[in-house]
Write a protein that holds these residues in place. Structure first.
Motif, short mmCIF file in Angstrom:
data_model
loop_
_atom_site.label_atom_id
_atom_site.label_comp_id
_atom_site.label_asym_id
_atom_site.label_seq_id
_atom_site.Cartn_x
_atom_site.Cartn_y
_atom_site.Cartn_z
N TYR A 179 0.91 -1.12 -0.02
CA TYR A 179 0.00 0.07 0.09
C TYR A 179 0.81 1.35 0.05
CZ TYR A 179 -3.93 2.71 1.80
OH TYR A 179 -4.79 3.87 2.07
N GLN A 180 1.12 1.80 -1.34
CA GLN A 180 2.16 2.86 -1.46
C GLN A 180 1.33 4.34 -1.57
OE1 GLN A 180 4.15 0.66 -4.52
NE2 GLN A 180 5.91 0.95 -3.44
N VAL A 181 1.78 5.19 -0.96
CA VAL A 181 1.23 6.67 -1.26
C VAL A 181 2.07 7.40 -2.09
CG1 VAL A 181 1.03 9.03 -0.08
CG2 VAL A 181 0.73 6.89 1.40
N ILE A 182 1.28 7.81 -3.34
CA ILE A 182 1.93 8.64 -4.30
C ILE A 182 2.02 9.88 -3.84
CG2 ILE A 182 1.56 9.12 -6.64
CD1 ILE A 182 -0.12 6.85 -7.25
N TYR A 238 -4.29 13.03 -2.01
CA TYR A 238 -3.95 11.66 -1.37
C TYR A 238 -4.17 10.64 -2.01
CZ TYR A 238 -4.97 15.36 2.46
OH TYR A 238 -4.99 16.39 3.06
N THR A 239 -3.59 10.65 -3.04
CA THR A 239 -3.28 9.60 -4.28
C THR A 239 -2.44 8.34 -3.78
OG1 THR A 239 -1.61 10.70 -5.37
CG2 THR A 239 -3.69 11.03 -6.13
N PHE A 240 -2.75 7.26 -4.24
CA PHE A 240 -2.05 5.95 -3.66
C PHE A 240 -2.35 4.94 -4.94
CE2 PHE A 240 -6.36 5.71 -2.19
CZ PHE A 240 -7.01 4.50 -2.54
N GLN A 241 -1.48 3.94 -4.59
CA GLN A 241 -1.38 2.63 -5.28
C GLN A 241 -1.25 1.36 -4.37
OE1 GLN A 241 1.45 2.63 -8.48
NE2 GLN A 241 3.09 1.43 -7.27
N TYR A 242 -2.11 0.44 -4.80
CA TYR A 242 -2.28 -0.59 -3.99
C TYR A 242 -1.97 -2.01 -4.57
CZ TYR A 242 -4.23 -3.84 -0.39
OH TYR A 242 -4.45 -4.86 0.38
N CYS A 243 -1.02 -2.82 -4.16
CA CYS A 243 -0.86 -4.29 -4.83
C CYS A 243 -0.74 -5.19 -3.92
CB CYS A 243 0.23 -4.02 -5.74
SG CYS A 243 0.57 -5.95 -6.54
N SER A 244 -1.70 -6.23 -3.79
CA SER A 244 -1.57 -7.41 -3.04
C SER A 244 -1.87 -8.79 -3.54
CB SER A 244 -2.87 -7.37 -1.90
OG SER A 244 -4.05 -7.47 -2.64
N TRP A 245 -1.24 -9.75 -3.26
CA TRP A 245 -1.09 -11.04 -3.56
C TRP A 245 -0.99 -12.14 -2.39
CZ3 TRP A 245 3.03 -7.94 -3.80
CH2 TRP A 245 4.17 -8.23 -3.16
N LEU A 246 -1.50 -13.27 -2.82
CA LEU A 246 -1.39 -14.55 -1.88
C LEU A 246 -0.52 -15.44 -2.63
CD1 LEU A 246 -2.34 -16.24 0.55
CD2 LEU A 246 -4.38 -16.75 -0.72
N GLU A 247 0.55 -16.00 -2.12
CA GLU A 247 1.32 -17.11 -2.16
C GLU A 247 1.28 -18.55 -1.60
OE1 GLU A 247 5.74 -16.17 -1.38
OE2 GLU A 247 4.98 -14.23 -1.76
N GLN A 248 1.74 -19.42 -1.99
CA GLN A 248 1.98 -20.54 -1.21
C GLN A 248 3.16 -21.50 -1.75
OE1 GLN A 248 -1.47 -23.19 -1.10
NE2 GLN A 248 -1.26 -23.79 -3.10
N ASN A 249 3.77 -22.42 -0.92
CA ASN A 249 4.69 -23.22 -1.60
C ASN A 249 4.74 -24.50 -0.49
OD1 ASN A 249 7.45 -23.58 -3.21
ND2 ASN A 249 7.88 -24.29 -1.07
N CYS A 250 4.60 -25.71 -1.40
CA CYS A 250 4.69 -26.89 -0.56
C CYS A 250 6.08 -27.56 -1.05
CB CYS A 250 3.45 -27.83 -1.18
SG CYS A 250 1.99 -27.15 -0.77
N GLY A 251 6.51 -28.17 -0.02
CA GLY A 251 8.00 -28.78 -0.16
C GLY A 251 8.13 -30.12 0.49
#
Length: 787
Positions: free
Chosen positions: A407-410, A437-450
């Motif tokens: 979540y980044q403030v521009i 009060y501009t912003f950009q937002y990037c979210s993600w979900l990751e998983q790893n099985c080993g």
């Protein structure tokens, strides 16, 4: 997912079935051990020894450790110090982190002597228990006493205090650290593990050395200085940090700790541990929050494209506290670890080239998080160990999941119309110019099985030749399951959610590896060589193949120790760089692995004078294919050759303990990397940390920490379209002094710490546009009680 779940269930059944089949035999062996313990208690030492030594090959896990301990105690009671020490060493081979708590004082002193100084035991360097002198590369061992001595508030401060070559670098969004001058926008070049389990994200390669890794649960920290891909594969480019957690018998009860400090600091810790005959459990919970220190940044000193009046927040962890909780349970040869961590620091400045103060309170929550780079991680590690004669094997199943929210403030004020930046909201045809009060937002979900399998086979050819063959293999299935990218204004109004453009794309990658290592000893010489093969099938169906060798020659003498080593390491370009089309941090799917070749020569001694331990190390590093930002796009264009020397010294005399670590490094050559002809930008050519601790008596202990850095060069460089020529600037040398006072009375402990005692104002650069102001005088009071 369902098929992978079935596979895990089948493996669990296969692991647990032998336990059921052998239950009766284990009960019988347990009775034999209890009988031997009764014989020892009444002084029938020969009978106890006969019972234990006759059945020693049948004992497993904690029962075998207990048997070795009891045999050593029996020999000690007979004043047979040689045999007592031999079996104490076998105990430490089974459990290098064994802590003597309720043992006789003589045995406690023996264990401490074997675990410290020349006989300090580690497992990380060769994936087997060995003395530091035998390790093939320079190793820094940070013990629990050293953690207390440092007054470190987080892992980053602890590493800077004791590990030569590790220095602070800024990246605005998260805690970062450099090793021998090599760093990135996040901490993605150093492998950080907990009890051998990888903590680095599989999407970004990042592991944060911040408050999300509680130091209260730490038994010791083992640091391999230099490349280590021959054992640990990618990410282990410049160093490996293995955090060894406390076991139940290290804690033996319930401990609570709470603290408060200026700038809104609140911290809490709970630690529990118990050890039974074949069962050991540890559990921990920690949280930390701080409002942060506000610092006004005058307009004339700002470096961003749109300067803004206002304050930055330094050291803020707020709106949602950072936490670390988990447990480790061991039963016979089976162990299970689970941990959950959350971290989000307040970014002092707005993103990238804007780099201006902003009003943190004007921005709303996104998925429960205020502005900043938030990470919530879950780690699971199931391990089973078994011995077949001389061959010891272990098999592991791991699972890691991580939710990341960037979540980044521009900017508080954004002249979109002047810049020609237009957004068309989803579902609308009208154009909108975001304004404030501009912003950009990037979210993600990751998983790893080993899954992984490792083995160690000791051998002995004759009285002069012996060694160990180590081998292992691993498979990982990684998936970036979902992602979301949007932009907005007014602090909480979402204007556009991107899909086909400006996105981090989901995908699957598979990787497998295998390694072989030979450690052979001939009299005073040890040859340690290894080779690892790594294979990865990327999301775009292309494959990478990497070979990582290591060869070391060690010469061990009672008075001194010499090591000469060569190693090669790699780290694959992070998935995050390869498969996103965001305005920042994009790279492209053709990004390649980064490489580091390193030669090291070390000389150490614990016998120069009483109480003094010294290590001198020199290195030559050659890095290539370093990922370097060309504007806002990352490319494999960086090369760096550097040399350096490191000093580590420790002196103990009566109540005084002092340590010093120092490093000097020099750039031989570089291209497309953050360096000039003699130094690396934002890295001092010389750095040292000096720590001292003195026991005052009556339960009081005073300690101090002095961190000294030479001047640093940094490069002011704006976006190419701004037409501003890059300019080298200088940060002055600095010395930061911190101190603390401890008091202990029975089960009560009190800690008073002051960071940056003289409130020195200074800045530190890194991967951000310019240097960032650092913390002033921070004070914290903590109270702990053990039940």
């Amino acid at each position: 997912m369902k098929n992978r779940l079935y596979i895990i269930i089948y493996i669990l059944v296969a692991l647990l079935m032998p336990q059921h089949i052998k239950a009766q035999d284990n009960n019988a062996l347990r009775q034999i051990y209890l009988q031997a313990e009764e014989e020892y208690q009444v002084g029938r030492l020969e009978q106890a020894l006969q019972l234990l030594q006759t059945n020693i090959n049948g004992f497993d896990g904690n029962l075998k450790q207990s048997a070795y301990r009891l045999i050593a105690l029996c020999y000690m009671a007979q004043d047979n110090s040689t045999q007592s020490e031999n079996y104490a060493k076998l105990l430490l081979q089974e459990n290098p982190y064994y802590t003597s708590i309720q043992d006789p004082i003589r045995f406690e002193e023996l264990i401490n002597r074997l675990k410290t100084g020349q006989s300090a035991t580690i497992t990380t360097a060769s994936n087997q228990a060995e003395r530091i002198e035998e390790a093939p590369v320079p190793v820094t061992l940070i013990t629990e006493d050293m953690i207390k001595m440092s007054g470190a508030r987080n892992l980053k401060e602890l590493l800077i205090a004791f590990v030569p070559g590790m220095t602070n670098v800024e990246c605005n969004e998260e805690m970062n650290i450099a090793m021998r001058g090599i760093y990135s926008s996040g901490q993605e070049k150093i492998l950080i593990m907990m009890d051998g389990h990888r903590l680095n994200s599989y999407a970004t390669n990042v592991a944060r050395p911040d408050y999300s890794i509680s130091l209260e649960k730490v038994k010791q920290v083992e640091v391999l200085r230099g490349p280590a891909s021959s054992l640990y594969g990618g990410v282990a480019l410049t160093a490996v940090i293995n955090i060894i957690t406390k076991r139940g018998n290290d804690i033996d009860g319930f401990r609570v700790k709470g603290g408060i400090g200026n700038y809104g600091q609140i911290q809490g810790d709970v630690l529990f541990g118990q050890h039974y005959l074949n069962f050991d459990v540890t559990a921990w919970a920690n949280f930390y929050q701080a409002d942060g220190e506000k610092r006004n940044i005058p307009l004339e000193s700002q470096l961003g494209v749109i300067p803004m009046e206002g304050d930055i927040i330094i050291g803020g962890f707020n709106k949602k506290p950072t936490y670390d909780f988990g447990t480790r349970i061991s039963w016979k040869n089976l162990s299970l670890m689970y941990s959950s961590n959350f971290s989000k620091t307040v970014a002092p400045y707005s993103l990238s080239y804007f780099f201006a103060p902003y009003d943190y309170s004007k921005y709303g929550l996104m998925d429960g998080n205020a502005p900043g780079y938030a990470s919530t991680a879950q780690h699971v590690h199931l391990n089973y160990k078994k011995t077949f004669g001389k061959l010891s094997m272990d098999a592991s199943i791991t699972y890691d999941a991580e939710q990341q929210n960037r979540y980044q403030v521009i900017s508080d004020y954004f002249p979109a119309e002047e810049l020609g930046y237009v957004l068309i909201p989803n579902g609308y045809e009208a154009e909108i110019y975001p304004t404030e009060y501009t912003f950009q937002y990037c979210s993600w979900l990751e998983q790893n099985c080993g899954v992984s399998v490792n083995g160690n086979l000791p051998y002995r050819l004759n009285s002069d030749h012996n060694g160990t063959i180590s081998f292992g293999a691993q498979y990982n299935y990684f998936e970036l399951m979902s992602s979301r990218n949007l932009e907005g204004d007014m602090g909480d109004r979402v204007l556009v959610e991107f899909h086909g453009t400006k996105n981090l794309f989901p995908g699957i990658e598979n990787s497998a590896d295998a390694y072989f290592q030979l450690k052979h000893q001939w009299k005073s010489f040890i040859l340690n060589g290894g080779l690892r093969y790594d294979y990865k099938r990327r999301k775009n169906k292309k494959s990478i193949h990497e070979l990582s060798p290591r060869i070391a020659l060690v010469f061990v003498q009672p008075q001194y120790n010499v090591k000469l080593s060569y190693s090669k390491a790699f780290v694959d370009a992070p998935y995050y760089y390869r498969y996103n089309t965001l305005d920042t941090y994009s790279g492209g799917e053709e990004l390649l692995s980064e490489y580091l070749h390193s030669f090291q020569l070390s000389i150490s001694s614990t016998k120069l004078m009483k109480g003094l331990e010294v290590e001198l190390n020199s290195f030559y590093n050659k890095a290539s294919n370093l990922i370097y930002p060309d504007g806002l796009v990352y490319t494999n264009s960086g090369t760096l050759q550097s040399i350096g020397a490191e000093l580590v010294a420790k002196y103990t005399h009566n109540r005084l303990t002092t340590t010093i670590n120092a490093e000097w490094q020099h750039v031989v050559s570089s291209e497309n990397y953050t360096a000039n002809s003699h130094s690396i930008y934002n890295i001092p050519n010389f750095a040292t940390s000096i720590l001292a601790s003195y026991r005052l008596g009556y339960g009081f202990n005073i300690r101090g920490n002095l961190n000294v850095l030479s001047k640093q060069t940094w490069l002011y460089q704006q976006a190419p379209e701004m037409g501003i020529e890059p300019e080298e600037r200088t940060l002055p040398s600095r010395a930061i002094f911190s101190m603390g006072l401890d008091y202990k009375y029975k089960a009560l402990e009190v800690f008073l710490d002051c960071h940056n005692v003289f409130n020195k104002k200074y800045e530190q650069g890194g991967s951000s546009i310019g240097p960032i102001a650092q913390q002033g005088r921070w004070i914290k009071l903590q109270v702990a009680y053990k039940f």
